[in-house]
Design a protein around this motif. Structure first.
Motif, PDB file in Angstrom:
ATOM      1  N   LEU A 174       0.824  -1.201   0.000  1.00  0.00           N
ATOM      2  CA  LEU A 174       0.000   0.000   0.000  1.00  0.00           C
ATOM      3  C   LEU A 174       0.863   1.258   0.000  1.00  0.00           C
ATOM      4  O   LEU A 174       0.513   2.276  -0.613  1.00  0.00           O
ATOM      5  CB  LEU A 174      -0.900  -0.023   1.240  1.00  0.00           C
ATOM      6  N   LYS A 175       2.000   1.180   0.650  1.00  0.00           N
ATOM      7  CA  LYS A 175       2.889   2.334   0.794  1.00  0.00           C
ATOM      8  C   LYS A 175       3.443   2.813  -0.541  1.00  0.00           C
ATOM      9  O   LYS A 175       3.875   3.961  -0.662  1.00  0.00           O
ATOM     10  CB  LYS A 175       4.035   1.982   1.748  1.00  0.00           C
ATOM     11  N   ALA A 176       3.412   1.975  -1.539  1.00  0.00           N
ATOM     12  CA  ALA A 176       3.897   2.382  -2.858  1.00  0.00           C
ATOM     13  C   ALA A 176       3.028   3.474  -3.471  1.00  0.00           C
ATOM     14  O   ALA A 176       3.500   4.277  -4.291  1.00  0.00           O
ATOM     15  CB  ALA A 176       3.950   1.174  -3.788  1.00  0.00           C
ATOM     16  N   ASP A 177       1.755   3.533  -3.085  1.00  0.00           N
ATOM     17  CA  ASP A 177       0.818   4.484  -3.704  1.00  0.00           C
ATOM     18  C   ASP A 177       0.191   5.470  -2.724  1.00  0.00           C
ATOM     19  O   ASP A 177      -0.453   6.426  -3.158  1.00  0.00           O
ATOM     20  CB  ASP A 177      -0.306   3.715  -4.409  1.00  0.00           C
ATOM     21  N   TRP A 178       0.366   5.237  -1.429  1.00  0.00           N
ATOM     22  CA  TRP A 178      -0.249   6.102  -0.431  1.00  0.00           C
ATOM     23  C   TRP A 178       0.796   6.547   0.589  1.00  0.00           C
ATOM     24  O   TRP A 178       1.713   5.779   0.908  1.00  0.00           O
ATOM     25  CB  TRP A 178      -1.391   5.371   0.273  1.00  0.00           C
ATOM     26  N   PRO A 179       0.676   7.788   1.118  1.00  0.00           N
ATOM     27  CA  PRO A 179       1.696   8.324   2.037  1.00  0.00           C
ATOM     28  C   PRO A 179       1.567   7.766   3.457  1.00  0.00           C
ATOM     29  O   PRO A 179       1.118   8.443   4.389  1.00  0.00           O
ATOM     30  CB  PRO A 179       1.436   9.828   1.990  1.00  0.00           C
ATOM     31  N   VAL A 180       1.969   6.518   3.621  1.00  0.00           N
ATOM     32  CA  VAL A 180       1.990   5.876   4.937  1.00  0.00           C
ATOM     33  C   VAL A 180       3.136   6.494   5.737  1.00  0.00           C
ATOM     34  O   VAL A 180       4.262   6.610   5.244  1.00  0.00           O
ATOM     35  CB  VAL A 180       2.185   4.358   4.789  1.00  0.00           C
ATOM     36  N   THR A 181       2.863   6.901   6.968  1.00  0.00           N
ATOM     37  CA  THR A 181       3.862   7.647   7.742  1.00  0.00           C
ATOM     38  C   THR A 181       4.564   6.822   8.813  1.00  0.00           C
ATOM     39  O   THR A 181       5.526   7.296   9.413  1.00  0.00           O
ATOM     40  CB  THR A 181       3.205   8.862   8.438  1.00  0.00           C
ATOM     41  N   ASP A 182       4.071   5.612   9.088  1.00  0.00           N
ATOM     42  CA  ASP A 182       4.692   4.818  10.146  1.00  0.00           C
ATOM     43  C   ASP A 182       5.445   3.638   9.555  1.00  0.00           C
ATOM     44  O   ASP A 182       5.570   3.507   8.328  1.00  0.00           O
ATOM     45  CB  ASP A 182       3.658   4.367  11.180  1.00  0.00           C
TER      46      ASP A 182
ATOM     47  N   THR B 289      -0.886   4.304   9.546  1.00  0.00           N
ATOM     48  CA  THR B 289      -1.166   5.731   9.621  1.00  0.00           C
ATOM     49  C   THR B 289      -0.834   6.386   8.286  1.00  0.00           C
ATOM     50  O   THR B 289       0.227   6.141   7.711  1.00  0.00           O
ATOM     51  CB  THR B 289      -0.357   6.392  10.753  1.00  0.00           C
ATOM     52  N   VAL B 290      -1.749   7.230   7.806  1.00  0.00           N
ATOM     53  CA  VAL B 290      -1.636   7.881   6.497  1.00  0.00           C
ATOM     54  C   VAL B 290      -1.802   9.382   6.685  1.00  0.00           C
ATOM     55  O   VAL B 290      -2.561   9.832   7.563  1.00  0.00           O
ATOM     56  CB  VAL B 290      -2.738   7.352   5.534  1.00  0.00           C
ATOM     57  N   ARG B 291      -1.122  10.164   5.889  1.00  0.00           N
ATOM     58  CA  ARG B 291      -1.256  11.623   5.969  1.00  0.00           C
ATOM     59  C   ARG B 291      -2.692  12.056   5.687  1.00  0.00           C
ATOM     60  O   ARG B 291      -3.339  11.523   4.767  1.00  0.00           O
ATOM     61  CB  ARG B 291      -0.303  12.308   4.989  1.00  0.00           C
ATOM     62  N   TRP B 292      -3.173  12.984   6.469  1.00  0.00           N
ATOM     63  CA  TRP B 292      -4.544  13.478   6.338  1.00  0.00           C
ATOM     64  C   TRP B 292      -4.835  13.976   4.927  1.00  0.00           C
ATOM     65  O   TRP B 292      -5.898  13.709   4.372  1.00  0.00           O
ATOM     66  CB  TRP B 292      -4.790  14.591   7.361  1.00  0.00           C
TER      67      TRP B 292
END
Length: 279
Positions: free
Chosen positions: A241-249, A260-263
Protein backbone atom coordinates in the motif's frame (compact mmCIF):
# COMPACT_ATOMS: atom_id res chain seq x y z
CA UNK A 1 -28.51 35.97 31.58
CA UNK A 2 -25.37 36.69 29.58
CA UNK A 3 -23.06 35.42 32.32
CA UNK A 4 -25.07 32.23 32.83
CA UNK A 5 -25.14 31.47 29.07
CA UNK A 6 -21.42 32.16 28.72
CA UNK A 7 -20.61 29.60 31.43
CA UNK A 8 -22.69 26.85 29.87
CA UNK A 9 -20.58 23.95 28.50
CA UNK A 10 -20.26 23.79 24.73
CA UNK A 11 -21.67 20.65 23.11
CA UNK A 12 -24.43 18.13 23.65
CA UNK A 13 -24.73 15.06 25.86
CA UNK A 14 -23.56 11.81 24.24
CA UNK A 15 -24.99 8.34 24.75
CA UNK A 16 -22.18 7.75 27.23
CA UNK A 17 -21.69 4.05 26.49
CA UNK A 18 -18.24 2.80 27.34
CA UNK A 19 -16.41 -0.37 28.34
CA UNK A 20 -13.12 -1.11 30.10
CA UNK A 21 -10.21 -1.42 27.65
CA UNK A 22 -12.27 0.00 24.81
CA UNK A 23 -9.66 2.64 23.89
CA UNK A 24 -6.53 0.56 24.40
CA UNK A 25 -5.45 0.79 20.74
CA UNK A 26 -5.73 4.56 20.70
CA UNK A 27 -3.95 4.85 24.07
CA UNK A 28 -1.12 2.60 22.93
CA UNK A 29 -0.62 4.70 19.80
CA UNK A 30 -0.70 7.98 21.74
CA UNK A 31 1.91 6.74 24.21
CA UNK A 32 4.17 5.66 21.35
CA UNK A 33 3.94 8.72 19.10
CA UNK A 34 3.29 11.50 21.64
CA UNK A 35 5.18 10.22 24.67
CA UNK A 36 8.24 12.38 23.97
CA UNK A 37 6.09 15.52 23.80
CA UNK A 38 4.48 14.63 27.13
CA UNK A 39 7.90 14.08 28.69
CA UNK A 40 9.18 17.42 27.38
CA UNK A 41 6.23 19.37 28.73
CA UNK A 42 6.70 21.21 32.02
CA UNK A 43 3.08 20.41 32.89
CA UNK A 44 1.88 17.41 30.85
CA UNK A 45 -1.92 17.48 31.04
CA UNK A 46 -4.05 15.02 29.05
CA UNK A 47 -7.81 15.58 28.71
CA UNK A 48 -10.21 12.68 28.23
CA UNK A 49 -13.05 14.63 26.64
CA UNK A 50 -16.50 13.03 26.82
CA UNK A 51 -15.43 9.94 28.76
CA UNK A 52 -19.04 8.80 29.16
CA UNK A 53 -21.20 7.28 31.84
CA UNK A 54 -18.29 5.52 33.56
CA UNK A 55 -14.73 6.79 34.17
CA UNK A 56 -12.86 3.71 32.94
CA UNK A 57 -11.26 5.35 29.90
CA UNK A 58 -9.79 8.21 31.96
CA UNK A 59 -8.46 5.81 34.61
CA UNK A 60 -6.84 3.67 31.91
CA UNK A 61 -5.43 6.68 30.04
CA UNK A 62 -3.57 7.81 33.16
CA UNK A 63 -2.05 4.36 33.70
CA UNK A 64 -0.98 3.98 30.06
CA UNK A 65 0.50 7.44 29.64
CA UNK A 66 2.42 7.25 32.89
CA UNK A 67 4.33 4.23 31.61
CA UNK A 68 5.99 6.56 29.09
CA UNK A 69 5.58 9.98 30.77
CA UNK A 70 5.36 9.53 34.56
CA UNK A 71 4.47 13.18 35.33
CA UNK A 72 1.33 13.17 33.16
CA UNK A 73 -1.94 14.29 34.73
CA UNK A 74 -5.32 13.32 33.27
CA UNK A 75 -8.49 15.40 33.50
CA UNK A 76 -11.74 13.72 32.54
CA UNK A 77 -14.24 16.23 31.12
CA UNK A 78 -17.95 15.45 30.76
CA UNK A 79 -20.89 17.65 29.78
CA UNK A 80 -23.38 15.68 31.89
CA UNK A 81 -23.05 16.75 35.59
CA UNK A 82 -24.32 13.43 36.94
CA UNK A 83 -21.49 11.60 35.17
CA UNK A 84 -18.93 13.92 36.74
CA UNK A 85 -20.41 13.32 40.19
CA UNK A 86 -20.31 9.55 39.63
CA UNK A 87 -16.65 9.72 38.58
CA UNK A 88 -15.42 11.81 41.53
CA UNK A 89 -14.85 8.80 43.84
CA UNK A 90 -12.26 7.56 41.32
CA UNK A 91 -10.11 10.67 41.63
CA UNK A 92 -6.58 10.10 42.79
CA UNK A 93 -3.17 11.69 42.44
CA UNK A 94 -2.91 12.73 38.79
CA UNK A 95 -6.59 12.13 37.96
CA UNK A 96 -9.48 14.61 38.31
CA UNK A 97 -12.90 15.07 36.70
CA UNK A 98 -14.59 18.28 35.57
CA UNK A 99 -17.91 19.40 34.15
CA UNK A 100 -17.52 20.88 30.68
CA UNK A 101 -17.50 20.42 26.93
CA UNK A 102 -15.60 21.61 23.87
CA UNK A 103 -14.39 24.70 25.72
CA UNK A 104 -12.13 22.27 27.70
CA UNK A 105 -12.33 23.84 31.19
CA UNK A 106 -8.78 23.19 32.40
CA UNK A 107 -6.12 25.78 33.22
CA UNK A 108 -3.43 26.41 30.66
CA UNK A 109 -2.98 24.50 27.41
CA UNK A 110 -3.27 20.69 27.45
CA UNK A 111 -0.55 18.59 25.88
CA UNK A 112 -3.19 16.08 24.76
CA UNK A 113 -6.93 16.06 24.16
CA UNK A 114 -8.53 12.72 23.39
CA UNK A 115 -12.11 12.79 22.06
CA UNK A 116 -13.21 9.23 21.32
CA UNK A 117 -16.73 8.42 20.10
CA UNK A 118 -17.82 12.01 20.78
CA UNK A 119 -18.53 13.48 17.33
CA UNK A 120 -20.55 10.59 15.89
CA UNK A 121 -23.81 12.31 16.81
CA UNK A 122 -22.82 15.62 15.21
CA UNK A 123 -23.35 16.68 11.60
CA UNK A 124 -20.38 16.47 9.25
CA UNK A 125 -20.39 20.23 8.68
CA UNK A 126 -19.92 20.80 12.43
CA UNK A 127 -16.67 18.84 12.64
CA UNK A 128 -14.25 21.50 11.35
CA UNK A 129 -15.52 24.04 13.88
CA UNK A 130 -15.17 21.56 16.77
CA UNK A 131 -11.67 20.69 15.60
CA UNK A 132 -10.77 24.37 15.40
CA UNK A 133 -12.04 25.02 18.91
CA UNK A 134 -10.19 22.05 20.41
CA UNK A 135 -6.94 22.68 18.52
CA UNK A 136 -6.96 26.27 19.79
CA UNK A 137 -6.77 24.86 23.33
CA UNK A 138 -3.67 22.75 22.66
CA UNK A 139 -0.20 23.63 23.85
CA UNK A 140 1.52 25.56 21.04
CA UNK A 141 4.49 24.19 19.15
CA UNK A 142 7.86 25.15 20.60
CA UNK A 143 11.48 24.98 19.45
CA UNK A 144 11.84 21.40 20.71
CA UNK A 145 8.49 19.91 19.71
CA UNK A 146 5.28 20.00 17.69
CA UNK A 147 2.98 21.13 20.47
CA UNK A 148 -0.15 19.48 21.79
CA UNK A 149 -2.11 16.73 20.09
CA UNK A 150 -5.85 16.23 19.54
CA UNK A 151 -6.89 12.66 18.80
CA UNK A 152 -10.48 12.32 17.58
CA UNK A 153 -12.00 9.09 16.33
CA UNK A 154 -14.41 6.21 16.67
CA UNK A 155 -14.21 2.56 17.69
CA UNK A 156 -16.54 -0.38 18.16
CA UNK A 157 -17.98 -1.30 21.53
CA UNK A 158 -15.08 -3.52 22.62
CA UNK A 159 -12.25 -1.71 20.85
CA UNK A 160 -11.44 -4.24 18.12
CA UNK A 161 -11.69 -1.68 15.30
CA UNK A 162 -10.75 1.95 15.55
CA UNK A 163 -10.05 4.88 13.20
CA UNK A 164 -8.85 8.27 14.40
CA UNK A 165 -7.55 11.60 13.14
CA UNK A 166 -4.56 13.23 14.85
CA UNK A 167 -4.42 17.02 14.84
CA UNK A 168 -1.89 19.55 16.06
CA UNK A 169 -2.33 23.27 16.79
CA UNK A 170 -2.05 23.85 13.03
CA UNK A 171 -4.82 21.37 12.10
CA UNK A 172 -5.20 17.76 10.92
CA UNK A 173 -2.06 15.68 10.43
CA UNK A 174 -2.80 11.99 10.00
CA UNK A 175 -5.46 9.27 9.95
CA UNK A 176 -4.78 5.97 11.73
CA UNK A 177 -6.56 2.64 11.15
CA UNK A 178 -6.18 0.09 13.95
CA UNK A 179 -7.67 -3.37 14.38
CA UNK A 180 -7.39 -6.70 16.12
CA UNK A 181 -6.08 -8.61 13.14
CA UNK A 182 -7.66 -11.91 14.10
CA UNK A 183 -11.11 -10.37 13.74
CA UNK A 184 -10.50 -8.82 10.31
CA UNK A 185 -12.03 -10.20 7.12
CA UNK A 186 -10.75 -7.34 4.95
CA UNK A 187 -9.43 -3.82 5.67
CA UNK A 188 -12.58 -2.08 4.42
CA UNK A 189 -14.37 -3.60 7.44
CA UNK A 190 -12.91 -0.57 9.23
CA UNK A 191 -15.07 1.77 7.13
CA UNK A 192 -17.92 1.60 9.65
CA UNK A 193 -15.59 3.15 12.25
CA UNK A 194 -14.43 6.10 10.17
CA UNK A 195 -14.65 9.37 12.14
CA UNK A 196 -17.42 11.81 11.31
CA UNK A 197 -15.26 13.87 8.95
CA UNK A 198 -14.83 10.83 6.68
CA UNK A 199 -17.60 8.31 7.24
CA UNK A 200 -20.06 9.87 4.79
CA UNK A 201 -17.27 10.24 2.21
CA UNK A 202 -16.71 6.52 1.70
CA UNK A 203 -18.27 6.65 -1.76
CA UNK A 204 -16.78 6.38 -5.27
CA UNK A 205 -14.85 9.49 -6.24
CA UNK A 206 -13.71 10.30 -2.69
CA UNK A 207 -10.07 9.70 -1.55
CA UNK A 208 -10.99 7.59 1.48
CA UNK A 209 -13.04 5.25 -0.73
CA UNK A 210 -10.08 4.85 -3.11
CA UNK A 211 -7.77 4.18 -0.17
CA UNK A 212 -9.96 1.42 1.26
CA UNK A 213 -10.41 -0.09 -2.22
CA UNK A 214 -6.62 -0.24 -2.68
CA UNK A 215 -6.22 -1.56 0.87
CA UNK A 216 -8.59 -4.45 0.10
CA UNK A 217 -6.76 -5.21 -3.15
CA UNK A 218 -3.39 -5.28 -1.39
CA UNK A 219 -4.89 -7.51 1.33
CA UNK A 220 -6.17 -9.94 -1.30
CA UNK A 221 -2.77 -9.98 -3.07
CA UNK A 222 -1.08 -10.75 0.26
CA UNK A 223 -3.28 -13.81 0.88
CA UNK A 224 -0.33 -16.25 0.56
CA UNK A 225 1.18 -14.63 3.67
CA UNK A 226 -1.86 -15.70 5.71
CA UNK A 227 -0.17 -19.04 6.27
CA UNK A 228 2.34 -17.15 8.45
CA UNK A 229 -0.44 -15.45 10.37
CA UNK A 230 -2.66 -12.38 10.04
CA UNK A 231 0.12 -10.10 11.29
CA UNK A 232 2.49 -11.07 8.49
CA UNK A 233 -0.29 -10.67 5.95
CA UNK A 234 -1.06 -7.17 7.30
CA UNK A 235 2.61 -6.14 7.19
CA UNK A 236 2.94 -7.28 3.59
CA UNK A 237 -0.30 -5.51 2.70
CA UNK A 238 0.87 -2.19 4.15
CA UNK A 239 4.25 -2.50 2.43
CA UNK A 240 2.45 -2.77 -0.90
CA UNK A 241 0.00 0.00 0.00
CA UNK A 242 2.89 2.33 0.79
CA UNK A 243 3.90 2.38 -2.86
CA UNK A 244 0.82 4.48 -3.70
CA UNK A 245 -0.25 6.10 -0.43
CA UNK A 246 1.70 8.32 2.04
CA UNK A 247 1.99 5.88 4.94
CA UNK A 248 3.86 7.65 7.74
CA UNK A 249 4.69 4.82 10.15
CA UNK A 250 6.76 1.63 9.97
CA UNK A 251 6.83 -2.04 10.84
CA UNK A 252 6.82 -1.45 14.61
CA UNK A 253 3.34 0.06 14.37
CA UNK A 254 2.16 -2.28 11.62
CA UNK A 255 2.85 -5.23 13.93
CA UNK A 256 0.24 -3.75 16.27
CA UNK A 257 -2.41 -3.92 13.53
CA UNK A 258 -2.08 -0.23 12.68
CA UNK A 259 -1.37 1.94 9.66
CA UNK A 260 -1.17 5.73 9.62
CA UNK A 261 -1.64 7.88 6.50
CA UNK A 262 -1.26 11.62 5.97
CA UNK A 263 -4.54 13.48 6.34
CA UNK A 264 -4.14 15.31 3.03
CA UNK A 265 -4.29 12.03 1.13
CA UNK A 266 -7.71 11.07 2.55
CA UNK A 267 -9.38 14.42 3.19
CA UNK A 268 -12.44 15.20 1.09
CA UNK A 269 -12.15 18.39 -0.96
CA UNK A 270 -14.77 20.30 1.03
CA UNK A 271 -13.31 19.25 4.40
CA UNK A 272 -9.79 20.11 3.22
CA UNK A 273 -10.88 23.58 2.09
CA UNK A 274 -12.84 24.13 5.31
CA UNK A 275 -9.99 23.05 7.57
CA UNK A 276 -7.45 25.09 5.60
CA UNK A 277 -9.62 28.16 5.95
CA UNK A 278 -10.20 27.71 9.67
CA UNK A 279 -6.76 26.75 10.95
Amino acid sequence: MTTRAASRPVGTVTRGTTNPNRLRRMDRWIAAVHGAELRRSTDPVAVDLGYGAAPWTAVELLARLRTTAPRTRVVGVEIEPARVAAARPYEREGLTFRHGGFEVPVPGSPTLIRAANVLRQYDEEQVAEVWRRLCARLAPAGPAGRGGLLVEGTCDEIGRRHVWVALGPEGPRTVTFATRLGSLDRPSDLAERLPKALIHRNVPGEPVHAFLRDFDRAWAAAAPYASYGARQRWIRTVRDLKADWPVTDGVTRWRQGEVTVRWEALAPGTAQESCSARF
